[in-house]
Design a protein around this motif. Sequence first.
Motif, short mmCIF file in Angstrom:
data_model
loop_
_atom_site.label_atom_id
_atom_site.label_comp_id
_atom_site.label_asym_id
_atom_site.label_seq_id
_atom_site.Cartn_x
_atom_site.Cartn_y
_atom_site.Cartn_z
N ILE A 231 -29.46 -10.61 19.39
CA ILE A 231 -28.27 -9.81 19.68
C ILE A 231 -27.08 -10.71 19.99
O ILE A 231 -27.22 -11.78 20.60
CB ILE A 231 -28.54 -8.84 20.85
CG1 ILE A 231 -27.47 -7.76 20.89
CG2 ILE A 231 -28.67 -9.58 22.17
CD1 ILE A 231 -27.82 -6.61 21.81
N SER A 234 -20.77 -9.35 20.79
CA SER A 234 -20.06 -8.16 20.36
C SER A 234 -21.00 -6.95 20.26
O SER A 234 -20.61 -5.83 20.60
CB SER A 234 -19.37 -8.39 19.01
OG SER A 234 -20.34 -8.73 18.01
N GLN A 235 -22.22 -7.18 19.81
CA GLN A 235 -23.19 -6.08 19.72
C GLN A 235 -23.56 -5.55 21.11
O GLN A 235 -23.66 -4.34 21.32
CB GLN A 235 -24.45 -6.54 18.98
CG GLN A 235 -24.25 -6.78 17.50
CD GLN A 235 -25.46 -7.41 16.84
OE1 GLN A 235 -26.26 -8.09 17.49
NE2 GLN A 235 -25.62 -7.21 15.53
#
Length: 430
Positions: A231, A234-235
């Motif tokens: 991950i 931004s995610q």
Amino acid sequence: MKQGSLNARIIMLLLLGAILLTIGVSAWHSLRNLYPTVLAYTYTVNDSTEVTGYLVREESVLTSQGGTVELLPDEGEKVSRGETVALLYQSDASVSQRQTLQQLLLEQEQLEYALAQAGGSSDSAQLSSQVADAIGKLRGATAAGDLTGLESQTMELKSLIYKYGYAFDQNTEESTAALQASLDEVNAQITALTAQASQSTSRVTAAQSGIFSGVVDGYENLITPDMLSTITPSQLEGLAGQNPSADSAAIGKLITDSTWYFACVLPESESQRLVEGRTITVRFSRDWSGDVEMTVERLGDSVDGQVVVVLSSDKFLSDTTLLRRQTVELIFETVSGIRLPKEALRVEEKTVEDVDTGEERTVSVTCVYALVGEWAELKEVTVLAEEEDYIIVTAPTSETETEAQAKKALRAGDKIIISSGELYDGKYIG
């Protein structure tokens, strides 16, 4: 000399004496005010940063096909594989049957207790205490407006009262026979009602062991432990803009792994203070309060100066099942010592003797002055931490420290002089 003239002289002398006394007291206070003091006290300061992130767990959602649901485990309770976690009632009549069955089971317990007491001594004192405790719990819950456990608390009190009455009943053969007949009748009703209920009631069982939670928030599949290895900042931050909805058929979930994670985004400069494999204290203080020692599982690559940090723990899982997005404090270091105002700190020249050569030399020492009796006493300190308007210090230690030096060491409770005026070890303050 006239009497009036003598009286006037006496009055003038008294006035002069009062004026001189006032001036003397004022001068004494002025001298004392040159050396104001503060009390030294122990203090702990945390080198920490605040961050918002997500609790991530291995979660399996439990679903039903409709009907009225009765959840059996408590929040955070451990359940075994194959254990019933919920009962599903197909109609209101099924719910009524369940309530009637519970009442019958309670009556069965009461009758069995009464029969067990027949012909023997009863623990009436213990029962009296249990009845009083049950009444107190019921009154406390009612006064607090907490009615969530009202039904179970009422049934418990009713059961205890029945038992208490049976304990004082005359244990004659006739009463024993009557009790046995009543128990047989109740057992028959339970058997019949259980058979009826089985046709209109279904069960939800645990496919595997885990920790039960009755709250499904929609994040169960949105962020999982498997995603944490890849991950991006931004995610992870993008999760805050989503509004996940839980499955309408969900009735709860099982947390199937004892290890849980906290994933957050830190500035690269802050993340460099962490080392993978080492631990850090995470302080929760919002929806749940507690300090958790967590292991640094992953430090992601820096993206635009931001780094994903993944922490893990296998402690407090049952206490944190309701938490998801949380703001916590990451404590990098904890410093404990004695707190003092910055203006109390001084640097003085001191003559010391070399223990090996016997030569004297002048060194600079960091110190404060304490008021001991009516004299100023120099106390060496080591600065542990410095904040905007105060410092945390401790007395330096040495293997060659003498008993006299140990007695002069700074301690909590000392009166520390904060004057900028001239001070030296042994100066009379008065």
